[in-house]
Write a protein that holds these residues in place. Structure first.
Motif, PDB file in Angstrom:
ATOM      1  N   ALA A 131       0.837  -1.206   0.000  1.00 44.06           N
ATOM      2  CA  ALA A 131       0.000   0.000   0.000  1.00 44.06           C
ATOM      3  C   ALA A 131       0.870   1.254   0.000  1.00 44.06           C
ATOM      4  N   GLY A 132       2.046   1.177   0.640  1.00 42.38           N
ATOM      5  CA  GLY A 132       2.946   2.324   0.633  1.00 42.38           C
ATOM      6  C   GLY A 132       3.494   2.619  -0.747  1.00 42.38           C
ATOM      7  N   ALA A 133       3.608   1.570  -1.581  1.00 49.53           N
ATOM      8  CA  ALA A 133       4.095   1.752  -2.953  1.00 49.53           C
ATOM      9  C   ALA A 133       2.973   2.156  -3.906  1.00 49.53           C
ATOM     10  N   LEU A 134       1.734   2.075  -3.451  1.00 46.10           N
ATOM     11  CA  LEU A 134       0.580   2.429  -4.285  1.00 46.10           C
ATOM     12  C   LEU A 134      -0.280   3.448  -3.531  1.00 46.10           C
ATOM     13  N   PRO A 135       0.167   4.708  -3.466  1.00 52.30           N
ATOM     14  CA  PRO A 135      -0.570   5.728  -2.696  1.00 52.30           C
ATOM     15  C   PRO A 135      -2.030   5.825  -3.135  1.00 52.30           C
ATOM     16  N   GLY A 136      -2.925   5.861  -2.170  1.00 52.88           N
ATOM     17  CA  GLY A 136      -4.347   5.969  -2.467  1.00 52.88           C
ATOM     18  C   GLY A 136      -5.031   4.648  -2.727  1.00 52.88           C
ATOM     19  N   ALA A 137      -4.305   3.561  -2.592  1.00 56.08           N
ATOM     20  CA  ALA A 137      -4.898   2.248  -2.843  1.00 56.08           C
ATOM     21  C   ALA A 137      -5.962   1.923  -1.804  1.00 56.08           C
ATOM     22  N   ARG A 138      -6.926   1.132  -2.213  1.00 59.66           N
ATOM     23  CA  ARG A 138      -8.015   0.694  -1.321  1.00 59.66           C
ATOM     24  C   ARG A 138      -7.679  -0.697  -0.809  1.00 59.66           C
ATOM     25  N   ILE A 139      -7.818  -0.894   0.500  1.00 62.33           N
ATOM     26  CA  ILE A 139      -7.491  -2.177   1.133  1.00 62.33           C
ATOM     27  C   ILE A 139      -8.777  -2.871   1.556  1.00 62.33           C
ATOM     28  N   VAL A 140      -8.946  -4.108   1.120  1.00 63.99           N
ATOM     29  CA  VAL A 140     -10.145  -4.895   1.438  1.00 63.99           C
ATOM     30  C   VAL A 140      -9.706  -6.175   2.151  1.00 63.99           C
ATOM     31  N   GLU A 141     -10.151  -6.351   3.397  1.00 65.43           N
ATOM     32  CA  GLU A 141      -9.821  -7.556   4.144  1.00 65.43           C
ATOM     33  C   GLU A 141     -10.782  -8.677   3.779  1.00 65.43           C
ATOM     34  N   GLU A 142     -10.238  -9.834   3.447  1.00 67.17           N
ATOM     35  CA  GLU A 142     -11.028 -11.016   3.150  1.00 67.17           C
ATOM     36  C   GLU A 142     -10.616 -12.124   4.119  1.00 67.17           C
ATOM     37  N   HIS A 143     -11.221 -13.289   4.000  1.00 67.11           N
ATOM     38  CA  HIS A 143     -10.896 -14.383   4.903  1.00 67.11           C
ATOM     39  C   HIS A 143      -9.458 -14.848   4.688  1.00 67.11           C
ATOM     40  N   ARG A 144      -8.579 -14.527   5.625  1.00 68.99           N
ATOM     41  CA  ARG A 144      -7.177 -14.913   5.604  1.00 68.99           C
ATOM     42  C   ARG A 144      -6.432 -14.356   4.394  1.00 68.99           C
ATOM     43  N   ARG A 145      -6.962 -13.311   3.792  1.00 78.20           N
ATOM     44  CA  ARG A 145      -6.291 -12.672   2.659  1.00 78.20           C
ATOM     45  C   ARG A 145      -6.606 -11.181   2.684  1.00 78.20           C
ATOM     46  N   THR A 146      -5.747 -10.422   2.024  1.00 73.05           N
ATOM     47  CA  THR A 146      -5.980  -8.981   1.905  1.00 73.05           C
ATOM     48  C   THR A 146      -5.859  -8.591   0.436  1.00 73.05           C
ATOM     49  N   VAL A 163     -13.737   6.768 -20.213  1.00 70.44           N
ATOM     50  CA  VAL A 163     -12.893   6.655 -19.032  1.00 70.44           C
ATOM     51  C   VAL A 163     -11.702   5.753 -19.347  1.00 70.44           C
ATOM     52  N   GLN A 164     -10.518   6.223 -19.019  1.00 73.67           N
ATOM     53  CA  GLN A 164      -9.307   5.442 -19.199  1.00 73.67           C
ATOM     54  C   GLN A 164      -8.679   5.241 -17.822  1.00 73.67           C
ATOM     55  N   VAL A 165      -8.664   4.013 -17.371  1.00 70.24           N
ATOM     56  CA  VAL A 165      -8.201   3.729 -16.015  1.00 70.24           C
ATOM     57  C   VAL A 165      -7.083   2.695 -16.031  1.00 70.24           C
ATOM     58  N   ASP A 166      -5.987   3.040 -15.371  1.00 72.63           N
ATOM     59  CA  ASP A 166      -4.944   2.061 -15.089  1.00 72.63           C
ATOM     60  C   ASP A 166      -5.210   1.515 -13.692  1.00 72.63           C
ATOM     61  N   SER A 167      -5.034   0.219 -13.516  1.00 74.85           N
ATOM     62  CA  SER A 167      -5.306  -0.354 -12.198  1.00 74.85           C
ATOM     63  C   SER A 167      -4.327  -1.473 -11.880  1.00 74.85           C
ATOM     64  N   VAL A 168      -4.095  -1.635 -10.583  1.00 69.78           N
ATOM     65  CA  VAL A 168      -3.276  -2.734 -10.071  1.00 69.78           C
ATOM     66  C   VAL A 168      -4.053  -3.364  -8.915  1.00 69.78           C
ATOM     67  N   THR A 169      -4.211  -4.675  -8.980  1.00 68.87           N
ATOM     68  CA  THR A 169      -4.851  -5.419  -7.894  1.00 68.87           C
ATOM     69  C   THR A 169      -3.843  -6.417  -7.340  1.00 68.87           C
ATOM     70  N   VAL A 170      -3.634  -6.357  -6.038  1.00 70.15           N
ATOM     71  CA  VAL A 170      -2.665  -7.237  -5.375  1.00 70.15           C
ATOM     72  C   VAL A 170      -3.396  -8.048  -4.320  1.00 70.15           C
ATOM     73  N   LEU A 171      -3.210  -9.362  -4.352  1.00 67.31           N
ATOM     74  CA  LEU A 171      -3.798 -10.248  -3.354  1.00 67.31           C
ATOM     75  C   LEU A 171      -2.674 -10.793  -2.488  1.00 67.31           C
ATOM     76  N   VAL A 172      -2.714 -10.438  -1.196  1.00 71.35           N
ATOM     77  CA  VAL A 172      -1.699 -10.887  -0.239  1.00 71.35           C
ATOM     78  C   VAL A 172      -2.212 -12.143   0.443  1.00 71.35           C
ATOM     79  N   GLY A 173      -1.421 -13.207   0.398  1.00 73.23           N
ATOM     80  CA  GLY A 173      -1.819 -14.489   0.965  1.00 73.23           C
ATOM     81  C   GLY A 173      -1.869 -14.487   2.481  1.00 73.23           C
ATOM     82  N   PRO A 174      -2.288 -15.624   3.064  1.00 73.56           N
ATOM     83  CA  PRO A 174      -2.566 -15.706   4.502  1.00 73.56           C
ATOM     84  C   PRO A 174      -1.484 -15.146   5.412  1.00 73.56           C
TER      85      PRO A 174
END
Length: 207
Positions: A131-146, A163-174
């Motif tokens: 999240a520090g490398a992606l300022p303004g990112a949204r964090i969503v907590e899931e079951h044993r994952r983020t 609309v032209q949107v660049d996006s990055v989605t990162v899934l952090v494991g347990p």
């Protein structure tokens, strides 16, 4: 001969006798969250709690006794079934059968809690770094994952159009040991993201 406990008053009195037989500074208290029938708590001097319940009013001579755990959503509380032959009999069965199960379950619950805490701390550290490398990112907590979602509208301010949107989605494991990332958007943006990643991955570690 068993005692048939048909009223809350009778049940309370019997539970108090059981508590006296158990000793160890035991006391009784109201069991407010049991809706199936008669019930009472026994709490000892160390804070351990037993739930005495009558699960079937057609069998007023039978008890179900549970040894409460701190978080029973994670682990099933151990229990035994006993007859109301006498308060001494119930106390003896609790001591002989239930308390060893309670000690074992409490140890397992403590170990599980420690593992989960370590897992959450590892995941949290990785999440904060991403999240520090992606300022303004949204964090969503899931079951044993983020899940971390970063988006950027590439249109200049005030400009209209699609609309032209660049996006990055990162899934952090347990435990934070595994990370999966997906990038989408304009080809030039995605290529530059991949290029920056490849360059960072190929840099020698700093002393």
């Amino acid at each position: 001969m068993t005692h048939e406990l048909t009223t809350q008053e009778q049940f309370d009195a019997f539970a108090a006798e059981v508590a006296r037989e158990l000793g160890t500074h035991c006391r009784t208290a109201e069991l407010s969250d049991y809706a199936r029938g008669l019930g009472r708590l026994i709490v000892d001097g160390d804070g351990r709690t037993l739930r005495l319940c009558q699960p079937d009013d057609r069998r007023p001579d039978r008890l179900k006794i549970y040894a409460a755990l701190p978080d029973e959503a994670k682990m099933i509380a151990p229990s035994i079934g006993v007859t109301t032959r006498s308060a001494h009999h119930v106390a003896r069965e609790i001591t002989r059968r239930l308390l060893p199960l309670h000690a074992e379950a409490a140890q397992q619950a403590a170990e599980l809690s420690a593992r989960q805490e370590a897992e959450e701390n590892g995941r949290r550290a990785v999440t904060e770094a991403v999240a520090g490398a992606l300022p303004g990112a949204r964090i969503v907590e899931e079951h044993r994952r983020t899940r971390i979602v970063w988006t950027h509208d590439t249109r200049p301010p005030g400009e209209h159009g699609p609309v032209q949107v660049d996006s990055v989605t990162v899934l952090v494991g347990p435990s934070g040991e595994g990370v999966r990332a997906e990038a989408s958007g304009r080809p030039s943006s995605v290529v530059s993201m991949l290029s920056a990643f490849a360059q960072a991955a190929g840099e020698p570690a700093q002393e």
